[in-house]
Motif scaffolding. Sequence first.
Motif, PDB file in Angstrom:
ATOM      1  N   CYS A 288       2.128   3.851  -4.258  1.00 27.73           N
ATOM      2  CA  CYS A 288       1.724   2.653  -3.517  1.00 27.73           C
ATOM      3  C   CYS A 288       0.253   2.865  -3.186  1.00 27.73           C
ATOM      4  O   CYS A 288      -0.096   3.874  -2.561  1.00 27.73           O
ATOM      5  CB  CYS A 288       2.551   2.496  -2.248  1.00 27.73           C
ATOM      6  SG  CYS A 288       1.996   1.083  -1.261  1.00 27.73           S
ATOM      7  N   VAL A 290      -3.616   1.530  -1.798  1.00 30.04           N
ATOM      8  CA  VAL A 290      -4.328   0.600  -0.920  1.00 30.04           C
ATOM      9  C   VAL A 290      -5.831   0.768  -1.131  1.00 30.04           C
ATOM     10  O   VAL A 290      -6.322   1.896  -1.265  1.00 30.04           O
ATOM     11  CB  VAL A 290      -4.004   0.858   0.575  1.00 30.04           C
ATOM     12  CG1 VAL A 290      -4.589  -0.249   1.452  1.00 30.04           C
ATOM     13  CG2 VAL A 290      -2.506   0.962   0.807  1.00 30.04           C
ATOM     14  N   HIS A 332      11.345   7.481   1.199  1.00 33.46           N
ATOM     15  CA  HIS A 332       9.944   7.164   1.509  1.00 33.46           C
ATOM     16  C   HIS A 332       9.515   8.002   2.703  1.00 33.46           C
ATOM     17  O   HIS A 332      10.082   7.846   3.789  1.00 33.46           O
ATOM     18  CB  HIS A 332       9.779   5.677   1.830  1.00 33.46           C
ATOM     19  CG  HIS A 332      10.057   4.798   0.649  1.00 33.46           C
ATOM     20  ND1 HIS A 332      11.326   4.462   0.258  1.00 33.46           N
ATOM     21  CD2 HIS A 332       9.225   4.234  -0.249  1.00 33.46           C
ATOM     22  CE1 HIS A 332      11.261   3.711  -0.828  1.00 33.46           C
ATOM     23  NE2 HIS A 332       9.996   3.554  -1.155  1.00 33.46           N
ATOM     24  N   TYR A 361      -3.782   6.386  -2.361  1.00 35.86           N
ATOM     25  CA  TYR A 361      -2.388   6.100  -2.700  1.00 35.86           C
ATOM     26  C   TYR A 361      -1.503   7.227  -2.198  1.00 35.86           C
ATOM     27  O   TYR A 361      -1.961   8.346  -1.944  1.00 35.86           O
ATOM     28  CB  TYR A 361      -2.185   5.857  -4.203  1.00 35.86           C
ATOM     29  CG  TYR A 361      -2.398   7.012  -5.150  1.00 35.86           C
ATOM     30  CD1 TYR A 361      -1.470   8.047  -5.278  1.00 35.86           C
ATOM     31  CD2 TYR A 361      -3.527   7.047  -5.967  1.00 35.86           C
ATOM     32  CE1 TYR A 361      -1.656   9.079  -6.176  1.00 35.86           C
ATOM     33  CE2 TYR A 361      -3.733   8.084  -6.882  1.00 35.86           C
ATOM     34  CZ  TYR A 361      -2.789   9.100  -6.979  1.00 35.86           C
ATOM     35  OH  TYR A 361      -2.975  10.122  -7.872  1.00 35.86           O
ATOM     36  N   ASP A 371       6.015  -1.374   0.870  1.00 31.13           N
ATOM     37  CA  ASP A 371       4.577  -1.384   1.187  1.00 31.13           C
ATOM     38  C   ASP A 371       4.301  -0.239   2.178  1.00 31.13           C
ATOM     39  O   ASP A 371       4.783  -0.268   3.310  1.00 31.13           O
ATOM     40  CB  ASP A 371       4.228  -2.737   1.804  1.00 31.13           C
ATOM     41  CG  ASP A 371       2.750  -2.854   2.141  1.00 31.13           C
ATOM     42  OD1 ASP A 371       2.061  -1.813   2.256  1.00 31.13           O
ATOM     43  OD2 ASP A 371       2.270  -3.995   2.316  1.00 31.13           O
ATOM     44  N   THR A 373       1.335   0.665   3.367  1.00 31.20           N
ATOM     45  CA  THR A 373       0.003   0.543   3.963  1.00 31.20           C
ATOM     46  C   THR A 373      -0.061   1.147   5.365  1.00 31.20           C
ATOM     47  O   THR A 373      -0.961   1.940   5.681  1.00 31.20           O
ATOM     48  CB  THR A 373      -0.429  -0.946   4.039  1.00 31.20           C
ATOM     49  OG1 THR A 373      -0.320  -1.503   2.738  1.00 31.20           O
ATOM     50  CG2 THR A 373      -1.846  -1.087   4.534  1.00 31.20           C
ATOM     51  N   GLU A 374       0.896   0.775   6.214  1.00 29.37           N
ATOM     52  CA  GLU A 374       0.886   1.216   7.608  1.00 29.37           C
ATOM     53  C   GLU A 374       0.959   2.750   7.689  1.00 29.37           C
ATOM     54  O   GLU A 374       0.218   3.392   8.435  1.00 29.37           O
ATOM     55  CB  GLU A 374       2.069   0.536   8.335  1.00 29.37           C
ATOM     56  CG  GLU A 374       2.390   1.064   9.712  1.00 29.37           C
ATOM     57  CD  GLU A 374       1.202   0.984  10.673  1.00 29.37           C
ATOM     58  OE1 GLU A 374       0.375   0.070  10.507  1.00 29.37           O
ATOM     59  OE2 GLU A 374       1.105   1.869  11.559  1.00 29.37           O
ATOM     60  N   SER A 395      -6.360  -4.435   0.178  1.00 26.76           N
ATOM     61  CA  SER A 395      -5.494  -4.923  -0.893  1.00 26.76           C
ATOM     62  C   SER A 395      -4.477  -3.834  -1.181  1.00 26.76           C
ATOM     63  O   SER A 395      -4.830  -2.655  -1.241  1.00 26.76           O
ATOM     64  CB  SER A 395      -6.353  -5.213  -2.124  1.00 26.76           C
ATOM     65  OG  SER A 395      -5.724  -4.817  -3.313  1.00 26.76           O
ATOM     66  N   THR A 396      -3.209  -4.202  -1.328  1.00 28.18           N
ATOM     67  CA  THR A 396      -2.158  -3.194  -1.567  1.00 28.18           C
ATOM     68  C   THR A 396      -1.410  -3.495  -2.858  1.00 28.18           C
ATOM     69  O   THR A 396      -1.090  -4.650  -3.147  1.00 28.18           O
ATOM     70  CB  THR A 396      -1.144  -3.203  -0.397  1.00 28.18           C
ATOM     71  OG1 THR A 396      -1.837  -2.904   0.809  1.00 28.18           O
ATOM     72  CG2 THR A 396      -0.041  -2.164  -0.602  1.00 28.18           C
ATOM     73  N   THR A 398       2.100  -2.203  -4.388  1.00 27.92           N
ATOM     74  CA  THR A 398       3.296  -1.360  -4.323  1.00 27.92           C
ATOM     75  C   THR A 398       3.560  -0.805  -5.728  1.00 27.92           C
ATOM     76  O   THR A 398       2.897  -1.203  -6.695  1.00 27.92           O
ATOM     77  CB  THR A 398       4.514  -2.189  -3.889  1.00 27.92           C
ATOM     78  OG1 THR A 398       4.717  -3.198  -4.877  1.00 27.92           O
ATOM     79  CG2 THR A 398       4.310  -2.818  -2.521  1.00 27.92           C
TER      80      THR A 398
END
Length: 479
Positions: A288, A290, A332, A361, A371, A373-374, A395-396, A398
């Motif tokens: 993933c 970002v 995850h 990433y 996602d 990102t967080e 911009s992300t 996945t």
Amino acid sequence: MREADAIVVGAGPNGLVAALVLARSGLAVDVYEAADEPGGGCRTAALTLPGFHHDVCSAVHPLLLASPAFRDIDLSAHGVRLLTPPVAFAHPLGGARAVSVGPDVADVARSLGTDGRVYSQLVAPLVRDLDKILPAFLGSMRDVPPHPLAAAAFALRGLSSAQYLARRFRTEEGRALVAGTAAHSMLPLTAPLSGVFPRLFTALAHRYGWPVVEGGSAAIVDALVAELTAAGGRVETGRLVKRLDDLPPARAVLLDVTPRQLLEMAGDALPSGYGRALARYRYGPGVCKVDWALDGPVPWNAEGCRDAVTVHVGGTFEEIARSEADVNAGRHPDHPYCLVTQPCVVDPGRAPEGQHTLWAYCHVPNGSPVDMTERIESQIERFAPGFRDLILGRSTFTAVATEEHNPSYVGGDINAGSATLRQMIFRPTARWNPYRTAMKSVYLCSAATPPGGGVHGMCGLGAARAALHDLGHDGADAA
Ligand SMILES: Cc1cc2nc3c(=O)[nH]c(=O)nc-3n(C[C@H](O)[C@H](O)[C@H](O)COP(=O)(O)OP(=O)(O)OC[C@H]3O[C@@H](n4cnc5c(N)ncnc54)[C@H](O)[C@@H]3O)c2cc1C
């Protein structure tokens, strides 16, 4: 309209290198690329805000400098400039603590204190012998390398896991350095071969630095396309090849795709034994990714991280090992290992004045739609408090979106297949020449062939040599 002698499907770095080698040998070559622009994993785009140029995939290019495939390609004649940072990579450990690797082995050894001796003993011989080791590592894995003893010694030691290698280090810094480089492999840090990556990547850092391309990685592809065009080749974009039957007749077809795609494209035309072998091919975890537009440089607590383009974020060996074990078990991680690059450290033109781009990433289970990102931002914030306040845009991608962007990244696996011991040697199947398929005149030239992922063009070179040999071209040395 001329008829092509050779067709290459896919204009990634390997497809373009294959096409160029064939075109320079006098063949009329057409390249069909599904995307609207060539490049595959080597593109640059304004992903966030106007004026911010982001590497969509590959960003850091030590393998390019080391690769024989690029030796006869004068990238600088096309304006490609590689910018090497003073620090190849750094690894923050909380507060002002970090380990950073620049060109000098002795400097790193000194910074590691009690682990300095171990580091020198491990890395100095590798840096010295790198030119003997690399041909084996960047080759087809089937040929006897030019320096078999050096290569065999490296391979035997590299069979061990990163965890085993880390036992040689006593400091948190030394062990973290092993984890940060080993985790590039996407393997659990207990897996065989995971110990090869710290050795190789650290030696590459000392010898070649970990450079980025001025303005972005797409400049490499622009240069390859210009060289190919000058040699009479053509690239057609927006042309997705669904079936091999759809292609016009040609004396050779080279596919910059992975086994799963070849199975779909060939259908019943594949001999069943070879089809079964391709179906056994395994893909690794996905990523993933970002990209951020930032209102300034990342405020790393540790000074050692500020001059590095690449930063391994994830904390101690144990934390990174947990993150990679989770991913490989289909989970995850809450605190993922993140690969971060900050190209503006050496290339300020990637963003408006005073502002920065950032790329990162983390690994996720193959095919993940999650996602991250967080979680990635939390990890960076942990070592660079105030990072979030600088974010202007993001911009992300996945893992699922990564495959939508490029069908060769199956399930988001950016290395086109996992780096297990079996697949490092028998990639993609256990054939003598890994680039030939069981279909006459059809070759694989993607990162699913040896030596695997990365922008080095060696898969393209190997496949082009096999094709030229089969076409009876003098000097082509693929048996
Ligand atoms: C997020 C990310 C970060 C990375 N970072 C680095 C890095 O820093 N350094 C590094 O060396 N490497 C990095 N890599 C890996 C590197 O990008 C790849 O290993 C490399 O691009 C592989 O080249 P390739 O030519 O084999 O395949 P690709 O670059 O994947 O190209 C394959 C091309 O074939 C096209 N294609 C596929 N199927 C079809 C079809 N049926 N018809 C027509 N066209 C088709 C695709 O659209 C694509 O353009 C990264 C990759 C990603 C995704």
